[in-house]
Design an enzyme around this catalytic site. Structure first.
Site, short mmCIF file in Angstrom:
data_model
loop_
_atom_site.label_atom_id
_atom_site.label_comp_id
_atom_site.label_asym_id
_atom_site.label_seq_id
_atom_site.Cartn_x
_atom_site.Cartn_y
_atom_site.Cartn_z
N ASP A 396 0.82 -1.20 0.00
CA ASP A 396 0.00 0.00 0.00
C ASP A 396 0.86 1.26 0.00
OD1 ASP A 396 -2.63 1.35 0.42
OD2 ASP A 396 -1.70 1.94 2.31
N GLU A 449 1.27 -0.44 -5.16
CA GLU A 449 0.33 0.65 -5.41
C GLU A 449 1.17 1.93 -5.45
OE1 GLU A 449 -3.37 3.21 -3.60
OE2 GLU A 449 -1.78 2.41 -2.35
#
EC number: 2.4.1.18
Length: 714
Positions: A396, A449
């Site tokens: 993330d 990401e």
């Protein structure tokens, strides 16, 4: 007696600098600390009553090697093993590797482990807190009394440990620390705890690892081929707490055991190849969706125990489904029972808020330059891959890790040693994490990401890259959503929003993500983003999905969007499954199922996802008609030609095709089966030797309004 009363007072007040040097058996004398006892005996071949030194401290001579203790007060008598009568559990190799910051299996040494030590069952606790004056483990087993189990400092590593006999799996515990000045800190959860109480309770829970016996050897042996660049990868992103709820039982979420059946069945039926889980690492606040974890080594108890999570992963593997975990090494919350100023200092985080505080999320940023912190995170990646057989980690907020000035104004950040904005320590950590993950767990994949154009995200580490297997294509997602959200009358002016991606689509190994981030915080659902009348919204969304599945790049879709949820996603309720009673929503789901089937079964649609030889434009410039035509191909396989008509006008269109002959219409988003108007080409068209666009042959085809059709040669 050889025990100074002043020293005894330090012991009972938990201020002695080294209680293990006094308590226990030393040079023929036992010193025992038993707060609340009136009398204490040492038990062995003989029984010797120890003399009280001060209240709670007892001492006496002892000639044997081993012993137990018996204590008595006005209420009861109890026998127990003295926690100060045991040798250290951690050895010199562990001490060396932990101190060096290279212990890749850190979880096997830190945390709470139920073991048998020197012939006695109990739990070994170990925690890193180098700047603490004193560390104790507290729990129900010692009345949350920090005097009873003061821990032993292990060399210069900053690690403290103790073996507590007589307690087992399920015991609640926390760590009680004094900072360097002797000031008590808030009770802390275990940074390497394998379990936790159900929030809002905050204690760690002793949980044994390895209780589930996996039966997925075949899957693990074969998964490398399922993750390589030419394989079909179609990911269903799920928040476990809101996928389905049991309303007859108070609206509770499904357990891991139930998910192992219901979710895995659903994903198999829909044809997805992988499940991606929003973070299931333990987190105190439901509204963070798991992205602010405190228990980085603990599967959340919201759905069950660790072995039940392992059962879920195993069930997916037995059905041929991979499981990817959203992993959050970029920041952690400021809750007092977490990592924040863990030993009274900025231990896991940076001391300077210009480096250590995340302004967007009010969280703290890991100090990747500290070898023990980097080791803690790297070992955590390996822990999930090895202990739970996970198939990948989607990391993330990578962009927030890569740049020191991420979301910061001038003067609010500190440059690196070269004066630049790159976070060199975070880059080194990500490279080390990827190298260790791919080297330590064969066949896995890691996904970034990463929302900027940072170079080499999916380039190998040995070639100067970050070493990820795949990267989310945020540019494609933003451009495509922006285009489809426009009224079709204006789309011709923004034609490049759908063609621009082809200029960079092969610069990385990309995944095309329609994730949870696109359907929250006022952004509306996918169906809600679409323009036009209600029927046109459905048609637009069907065309969007077909365009996504035909476009180069692996696929990802967040739950609920496969059947056209009208409302934004909320973590507080289940998906709107009742919509499937409407044929238009059921049709959308049928379309996604068929798209997955075509994508999986036709090499032309997946082989070239990350290879430029797998894609070619046939018609990229017809902005006036808002028509896009391209070819997907693979070596030795039939090509697929994709034509998108993204206006509400039906068109008879001269379609360029690679060669003469019959071309079968294998998908038409306007099919009545999907809720469309059932307009098409009666199953096939015939290409003639008439040049069109970039092709020597062509056919006259019918393109339904707001539709995508696909053709492959007979």
């Amino acid at each position: 007696m050889a025990l100074d009363p002043a020293q005894a007072r330090e012991l009972i007040e938990a201020t002695h600098p080294d209680p293990f040097s006094v308590l226990g058996l030393h040079e023929g004398q036992i010193v025992a600390m038993v707060p609340g006892a009136d009398r204490v005996w040492a038990l062995g071949d003989e029984e010797v009553e120890l003399e009280p030194v001060i209240a709670g401290i007892f001492a006496g001579p002892w000639r044997e090697k081993g012993y137990r203790l018996r204590a008595q007060n006005a209420q009861s008598t109890w026998d127990f093993d003295d926690p100060y009568g045991f040798d250290p559990v951690l050895g010199p190799i562990d001490e060396f590797l932990i101190g060096e910051g290279t212990h890749k299996r850190l979880w096997e040494k830190l945390g709470a482990h139920a073991i048998t030590h020197q012939g006695v069952e109990g739990v070994h606790f170990a925690v890193w807190a180098p700047n603490a004056r004193r560390v104790s483990v507290v729990g129900e087993f010692n009345y949350w009394d920090g005097r009873r189990h003061q821990m032993r400092r292990i060399g210069a590593t900053g690690v403290w440990e103790i073996f507590v006999p007589g307690i087992h799996q399920g015991a609640l515990y926390k760590y009680e620390l004094l900072d360097a000045a002797g000031k008590p800190l808030p009770l802390k959860a275990d940074p390497v705890g394998f379990g936790a109480e159900h929030p809002p309770a905050q204690a760690s829970v002793v949980r044994n690892l390895g209780l589930h016996h996996f039966g997925d050897a075949r899957w693990c042996d074969e998964r490398a081929a399922k993750h390589e660049r030419h394989a079909p990868i179609s990911i269903y992103e799920v928040h476990l707490g809101s996928w389905v709820r049991i309303w007859d039982e108070g609206g509770r979420p499904l357990s891991y055991h139930e998910l192992a059946e219901k979710l895995v069945d659903y994903v198999c039926d829909m044809g997805f190849t992988h499940i991606e889980l929003l973070p299931i690492t333990e987190h105190p606040f439901d509204g963070s969706w798991g992205y602010q974890p405190i228990g980085l080594y603990a599967p959340t108890i919201r759905h069950g125990r660790p072995e039940e999570f392992a059962e879920f992963v195993d069930a997916a593997h037995r059905r041929g489904i991979g499981v990817i975990l959203d992993w959050v090494p970029g920041h952690f919350p400021t809750d007092d029972h977490g990592l924040r100023r863990f030993d009274g200092t900025a231990l896991y985080e940076h001391a300077d808020p210009k480096e250590g505080f995340h302004q967007d999320w009010n969280t703290l940023i890991y100090n990747y330059g500290r070898r023990e912190v980097s080791n803690y995170l790297l070992a955590n990646a390996l822990y999930w891959l090895e202990e739970y057989h996970l198939d990948g980690l989607r990391v993330d907020a990578v962009a927030s890790m890569l740049y020191r000035d991420y979301s910061r104004a001038e003067g609010e950040w500190i440059p690196n040693k070269y004066g630049g904005r790159e976070n060199l320590e975070a880059i080194a950590f990500l490279q080390a994490m990827n190298a260790a993950s791919y080297g330590g767990a064969e066949g896995i994949m890691t996904v970034a990401e990463e929302s900027t154009a940072y170079p080499g995200v999916t380039r190998p580490v040995h070639d100067g890259g970050l070493g990820f297997g795949y990267k989310w294509n945020m540019g494609w997602m933003n451009d495509t959503l922006r285009y489809f959200a426009r009224d079709p009358v204006y789309r011709k002016h923004h034609h490049d929003e759908l063609t621009f991606a082809s200029s960079y689509i092969y610069s990385e190994n990309f995944i095309l993500p329609i994730s949870h981030d696109e359907v929250v915080h006022g952004k509306g659902s996918m169906l809600g983003k679409m323009p036009g009348s209600e029927e046109e919204k459905y048609a637009n969304l069907r065309a969007f999905y077909a365009f996504q599945w035909a476009h180069p790049g692996k696929k990802l879709l967040f739950m609920g969007q496969e059947f056209g949820q009208w409302s934004e996603w909320s973590h507080e309720r289940e998906l709107d499954w009742y919509l499937l009673r409407d044929g238009r929503h059921a049709g959308l789901r049928d379309l996604l199922r068929d798209l997955n089937g075509l994508y999986r079964d036709l090499p032309a649609l997946h082989w070239g996802d990350c290879d430029p030889e797998g894609f070619a434009w046939i018609e990229a410039d017809d902005a006036e008609a808002s028509v896009f035509v391209f070819e997907r191909r693979a070596p030795g396989a039939a090509p697929v030609v994709v034509a998108a008509n993204l206006t509400p006008i039906e068109r008879i269109y001269r379609l360029g095709l690679p060669h003469e002959g019959e071309w079968v219409e294998i998908l038409n988003t306007d099919s009545a089966h999907y809720g469309g108007g059932n307009r098409g080409n009666l199953g096939a068209v015939r290409a003639e030797a008439e040049a069109q666009s970039r092709c020597a042959c062509s056919a006259e085809v019918y393109l339904p309004p707001l539709s995508v059709v696909m053709f492959t040669p007979v």
